[in-house]
Scaffold this motif. Structure first.
Motif, short mmCIF file in Angstrom:
data_model
loop_
_atom_site.label_atom_id
_atom_site.label_comp_id
_atom_site.label_asym_id
_atom_site.label_seq_id
_atom_site.Cartn_x
_atom_site.Cartn_y
_atom_site.Cartn_z
N MET B 93 -1.78 -20.39 -2.14
CA MET B 93 -1.32 -19.13 -2.72
C MET B 93 -0.74 -18.26 -1.60
O MET B 93 -1.44 -17.95 -0.64
CB MET B 93 -2.49 -18.37 -3.37
CG MET B 93 -3.23 -19.15 -4.45
SD MET B 93 -2.38 -19.10 -6.03
CE MET B 93 -2.89 -17.51 -6.64
N LYS B 94 0.52 -17.90 -1.73
CA LYS B 94 1.17 -17.05 -0.73
C LYS B 94 2.12 -16.10 -1.43
O LYS B 94 3.01 -16.55 -2.15
CB LYS B 94 1.99 -17.91 0.25
CG LYS B 94 1.21 -18.54 1.39
CD LYS B 94 0.93 -17.54 2.49
CE LYS B 94 -0.07 -18.03 3.49
NZ LYS B 94 0.52 -18.66 4.66
N PRO B 95 1.99 -14.79 -1.19
CA PRO B 95 3.01 -13.88 -1.71
C PRO B 95 4.35 -14.21 -1.02
O PRO B 95 4.36 -14.61 0.15
CB PRO B 95 2.51 -12.51 -1.28
CG PRO B 95 1.09 -12.69 -0.87
CD PRO B 95 0.94 -14.11 -0.42
N TYR B 98 5.37 -13.72 2.70
CA TYR B 98 4.58 -14.42 3.72
C TYR B 98 4.79 -15.93 3.71
O TYR B 98 4.12 -16.65 4.45
CB TYR B 98 3.09 -14.08 3.55
CG TYR B 98 2.82 -12.69 4.05
CD1 TYR B 98 2.49 -12.47 5.37
CD2 TYR B 98 2.94 -11.60 3.19
CE1 TYR B 98 2.28 -11.18 5.85
CE2 TYR B 98 2.73 -10.31 3.65
CZ TYR B 98 2.41 -10.11 4.98
OH TYR B 98 2.22 -8.85 5.45
N ARG B 100 5.94 -19.34 4.74
CA ARG B 100 6.53 -19.91 5.96
C ARG B 100 6.93 -21.35 5.69
O ARG B 100 6.41 -21.98 4.78
CB ARG B 100 5.52 -19.86 7.11
CG ARG B 100 5.35 -18.47 7.68
CD ARG B 100 4.19 -18.41 8.63
NE ARG B 100 2.95 -18.75 7.93
CZ ARG B 100 1.74 -18.69 8.50
NH1 ARG B 100 1.63 -18.32 9.74
NH2 ARG B 100 0.67 -19.02 7.81
N LEU B 148 0.90 -14.60 -9.98
CA LEU B 148 1.37 -13.97 -8.76
C LEU B 148 0.86 -14.73 -7.54
O LEU B 148 -0.30 -15.10 -7.47
CB LEU B 148 0.92 -12.51 -8.70
CG LEU B 148 1.42 -11.62 -9.85
CD1 LEU B 148 0.80 -10.24 -9.76
CD2 LEU B 148 2.93 -11.54 -9.85
N SER B 195 -8.54 -19.90 -5.50
CA SER B 195 -8.53 -18.60 -6.17
C SER B 195 -9.33 -17.59 -5.37
O SER B 195 -10.19 -17.94 -4.58
CB SER B 195 -9.14 -18.68 -7.55
OG SER B 195 -8.89 -19.90 -8.10
N LEU B 196 -9.04 -16.35 -5.65
CA LEU B 196 -9.77 -15.30 -4.96
C LEU B 196 -11.00 -14.86 -5.75
O LEU B 196 -11.68 -13.93 -5.40
CB LEU B 196 -8.85 -14.11 -4.69
CG LEU B 196 -7.92 -14.33 -3.50
CD1 LEU B 196 -7.01 -13.15 -3.28
CD2 LEU B 196 -8.70 -14.61 -2.22
N SER B 197 -11.27 -15.54 -6.86
CA SER B 197 -12.52 -15.27 -7.57
C SER B 197 -13.10 -16.60 -8.06
O SER B 197 -12.39 -17.59 -8.13
CB SER B 197 -12.28 -14.33 -8.74
OG SER B 197 -11.11 -14.66 -9.41
N ASP B 198 -14.36 -16.63 -8.36
CA ASP B 198 -14.99 -17.85 -8.86
C ASP B 198 -14.57 -18.10 -10.30
O ASP B 198 -14.41 -17.16 -11.06
CB ASP B 198 -16.52 -17.71 -8.84
CG ASP B 198 -17.03 -17.67 -7.42
OD1 ASP B 198 -16.39 -18.28 -6.57
OD2 ASP B 198 -18.06 -17.01 -7.19
N GLU B 201 -16.68 -16.24 -12.81
CA GLU B 201 -16.55 -14.83 -13.17
C GLU B 201 -15.11 -14.43 -13.48
O GLU B 201 -14.78 -13.26 -13.53
CB GLU B 201 -17.11 -13.96 -12.05
CG GLU B 201 -16.46 -14.19 -10.71
CD GLU B 201 -17.23 -13.49 -9.58
OE1 GLU B 201 -16.58 -12.79 -8.79
OE2 GLU B 201 -18.46 -13.65 -9.54
#
Ligand code: NAP
Lengths: 77, 247
Positions: B93-95, B98, B100, B148, B195-198, B201
């Motif tokens: 995952m990269k916005p 950023y 490269r 996103l 992911s940035l969440s489990d 949840e």
């Protein structure tokens, strides 16, 4: 690693918040513009600037910008 | 017993078989009667998959599919196939600001180049039998689910969706079919790591079924595409996402 530099780098990522209001003690999860994309952007910036991979739980654990800075510093050491 | 979905007497290669969807697909296909060839890099985890397969005569080959000599070794080792499942893949995952080149290369090498080159190389060696089935494991990321930060992954998965269609056109004379499958979020180590969440949840309200998918639920769809029930299906895209595309 400098806390002041990190705060500046953090501010650079923001688009809506008032930079004047951002400090070491800012609880960044509470910023109006905090979102999943901003979270990913923080992770990407930290990777690029510090070569440190922070995880979901690191972001969760950190309340303030300074907390986050300390986590990065710890990982870097 | 009448079962048009059985896989008996079929030999099937599954990449990414040391974990997640690939491992479960290998196990389910073996239960449906297939002889499996499983591949991935991690020998220990791959062996766990091999040990979990039902029946006998299965085979494992460790290979890094981004490494040309490993790929060659794999293609030389495998028997003639009735089925090929291109499952191995990673997510980053990269916005956009950023991204490269090295992120792009890392993802595209395994998600896009590897399935394209593996399919080509197996075809060149004539190791896909008449009526064989090729399945590309793409994603809803190539079907209008624009999460996103997921652009690199999305473009790598769109590419193999399109490749499946072109390939289907080229292999039609041998009645080989090529389809792609497009899962929504499935609980595997990939989703845990990226992911940035489990997944525990996460908010699944956009999923009509209100939960994420299980690897079996993708494996069964892949098995369907491998079975003779789909002899008349090629160049198709199968979305399995708990109804999220409706939301
Ligand atoms: N989970 C989801 O939500 C989801 C949704 C849509 C699509 N998908 C797709 O489904 C596929 C499987 O994903 P998963 O969730 O099951 O992930 P996973 O549990 O992380 O499994 C990925 C597999 O790919 C293999 N692999 C990775 N790099 C490789 C390389 N260079 N060479 C050979 N093998 C390699 C891994 O094995 P080794 O590490 O042992 O090599 C592993 O077996 C991927 O293509 C993914 O994009 C997943």
């Amino acid at each position: 690693m400098e806390l002041g530099t990190f705060i500046q780098q953090f501010i650079e990522l923001l688009e809506e918040s008032d930079a004047e209001q951002i400090s070491a003690s800012t609880r960044f999860h509470e910023l109006d513009e905090y979102s999943s994309l901003l979270a990913l952007t923080i992770v990407a910036m930290v990777d690029e600037e510090y070569d440190v991979a922070i995880k979901a739980e690191d972001l969760r654990k950190a309340q303030t910008i300074e907390d986050l800075f300390n986590i990065i510093k710890e990982k870097k050491a | 017993m009448y079962n048009p979905y059985q896989l008996t007497n079929k030999t099937i290669l599954v990449t990414g078989a040391s974990s997640g969807i690939g491992r479960t697909t290998a196990i389910e296909c073996s239960k449906l009667g297939a002889k499996m060839v499983v591949t991935a890099r991690n020998e220990v985890r791959l062996k766990e998959t091999l040990d979990a397969l039902e029946g006998c005569g299965h085979q494992m080959v460790t290979a890094d599919l981004t490494n040309p000599s490993d790929m060659e070794k794999l293609v030389a080792t495998i028997p003639e196939l009735d089925g090929l499942v291109n499952d191995a893949g990673i997510a980053v995952m990269k916005p956009v600001p950023y991204i490269r080149q090295k992120d792009l290369e890392k993802v595209v090498n395994i998600n896009t180049f590897a399935p394209v080159l593996l399919t080509g190389s197996i075809l060149k060696r004539k190791k896909l039998k008449r009526n064989a089935s090729v399945v590309m494991v793409s994603s809803v990321a190539s079907m209008g689910s624009f999460e996103l930060g997921n652009s690199i992954y999305g473009l790598s998965k769109s590419a193999i969706k399109t490749f499946a269609e072109y390939c289907a056109m080229e292999v039609k004379n041998r009645e080989i079919r090529v389809n792609s499958i497009h899962p929504g979020m499935v609980a595997t180590s990939m989703t845990q790591n990226t992911s940035l969440s489990d997944t525990e949840e996460m908010d699944f309200s956009k999923y009509i079924m209100n939960r994420c998918g299980k690897p079996e639920e993708i494996a069964w769809a892949i098995a369907y595409l491998l079975s003779d029930a789909t002899l008349w299906m090629t160049g198709s895209q199968l979305i399995i996402d708990g109804g999220a595309h409706l939301a």
